[in-house]
Design a protein around this motif. Sequence first.
Motif, PDB file in Angstrom:
ATOM      1  N   ASP A 203       0.803  -1.222   0.000  1.00  0.00           N
ATOM      2  CA  ASP A 203       0.000   0.000   0.000  1.00  0.00           C
ATOM      3  C   ASP A 203       0.837   1.273   0.000  1.00  0.00           C
ATOM      4  N   ASP A 204       2.140   1.177   0.344  1.00  0.00           N
ATOM      5  CA  ASP A 204       2.990   2.357   0.357  1.00  0.00           C
ATOM      6  C   ASP A 204       3.895   2.463  -0.873  1.00  0.00           C
ATOM      7  N   SER A 205       3.654   1.624  -1.890  1.00  0.00           N
ATOM      8  CA  SER A 205       4.503   1.627  -3.083  1.00  0.00           C
ATOM      9  C   SER A 205       4.038   2.665  -4.103  1.00  0.00           C
ATOM     10  N   GLU A 206       4.965   3.106  -4.946  1.00  0.00           N
ATOM     11  CA  GLU A 206       4.624   4.051  -6.012  1.00  0.00           C
ATOM     12  C   GLU A 206       3.634   3.433  -6.998  1.00  0.00           C
ATOM     13  N   VAL A 211      -1.931   3.329  -9.257  1.00  0.00           N
ATOM     14  CA  VAL A 211      -3.148   2.552  -9.493  1.00  0.00           C
ATOM     15  C   VAL A 211      -4.336   3.193  -8.774  1.00  0.00           C
ATOM     16  N   THR A 212      -4.098   3.665  -7.557  1.00  0.00           N
ATOM     17  CA  THR A 212      -5.158   4.293  -6.767  1.00  0.00           C
ATOM     18  C   THR A 212      -5.717   5.533  -7.463  1.00  0.00           C
ATOM     19  N   PHE A 218     -12.094  -0.805  -3.971  1.00  0.00           N
ATOM     20  CA  PHE A 218     -13.118  -1.112  -2.977  1.00  0.00           C
ATOM     21  C   PHE A 218     -12.476  -1.839  -1.797  1.00  0.00           C
ATOM     22  N   ASP A 219     -13.006  -1.618  -0.620  1.00  0.00           N
ATOM     23  CA  ASP A 219     -12.530  -2.317   0.568  1.00  0.00           C
ATOM     24  C   ASP A 219     -12.948  -3.784   0.514  1.00  0.00           C
ATOM     25  N   LYS A 236      -7.526  -3.023  -0.340  1.00  0.00           N
ATOM     26  CA  LYS A 236      -8.208  -2.408  -1.471  1.00  0.00           C
ATOM     27  C   LYS A 236      -8.098  -3.333  -2.674  1.00  0.00           C
ATOM     28  N   ILE A 237      -9.203  -3.519  -3.396  1.00  0.00           N
ATOM     29  CA  ILE A 237      -9.174  -4.349  -4.592  1.00  0.00           C
ATOM     30  C   ILE A 237      -9.817  -3.596  -5.752  1.00  0.00           C
TER      31      ILE A 237
END
Length: 302
Positions: A203-206, A211-212, A218-219, A236-237
């Motif tokens: 979740d902390d990657s570039e 992508v975000t 969605f959770d 998140k998916i």
Amino acid sequence: MRLSQLSVLCIVLLLAGCSVTRLQKAGNTAPEEFYLKTNFEIYKGIVALDMTRDGTPGKYLFDTGADLSLIQRDTVIGRQSKYSGASKRKMRLGRERVASLAIGNIEFKKTRALNGDMVGLKEQIPNFGGLIGQPVIQKANWLINYPEKILEMSSYGLSDSTFTEIKIERRNGNNPYTYLTFNGKSYRVVIDLGSSSMLNLPDDSEFAKEVTKAIDLFDHTRDRYTLGGLQNITEKIGVIPEITLGDFELEDVKVNINTSSQPRIGSRFFEQFLVCIDNSEGGRYLLKRADPNEPRPTVGGD
């Protein structure tokens, strides 16, 4: 808990670089020249092979992301240390030399492995024996036909001119890395056939940040297994419309974004491919899209 409720992520065993390379090279095959063709089963998207360890049969998951093999033992044996997994959690494991891991009449002799009690995973796979990692994988050439669930293993090459080689780098204990292109940018990912994800991003990657910005997410709450046992996570998916791996464009790529050690493409990324791991020429990875209307050329021999 049923297997369908469990996500089996790669167990990436992090050791000192020089130490793990030495351990991966230990051992040999008997006979030196061999060929085997066999069917395999899929558990949560991961290849499972019927093998015997020192004569005892069991099912072993095929895990290119594992620096060493991992033997299921209810009691830890050998020199013990703590090792990190894909989720950054740690587990105390023992270290051992496996006299024989065999598939059919082919033996991998005196290879190195870790061992531990994988509670939460062993209950989900009948007669679970463990994971086969780089010390075994590097000693053969492999051709995995995911759509037909057929595996070929040989001491000589298994690809032909219909396969396309993809770019590979070796880092962190000789694990295979490649590059995905998304929205015009290139991102390094580990090829982790021991992960059930299609694409998993920290979740902390570039990569995750890009992508975000680009797609709806969605959770999603689920259980996953990494070192240390079952873990309930919220992630998140979403679905990436298009992504590129070398000469291959893939559509509707499912992505999971959560706490993990590094970006990875898992076994489900290759569900429509034949994957050749050619260790006779430096650990090349070659791909071919499966075409149900076109029989695959015969390679290898019986």
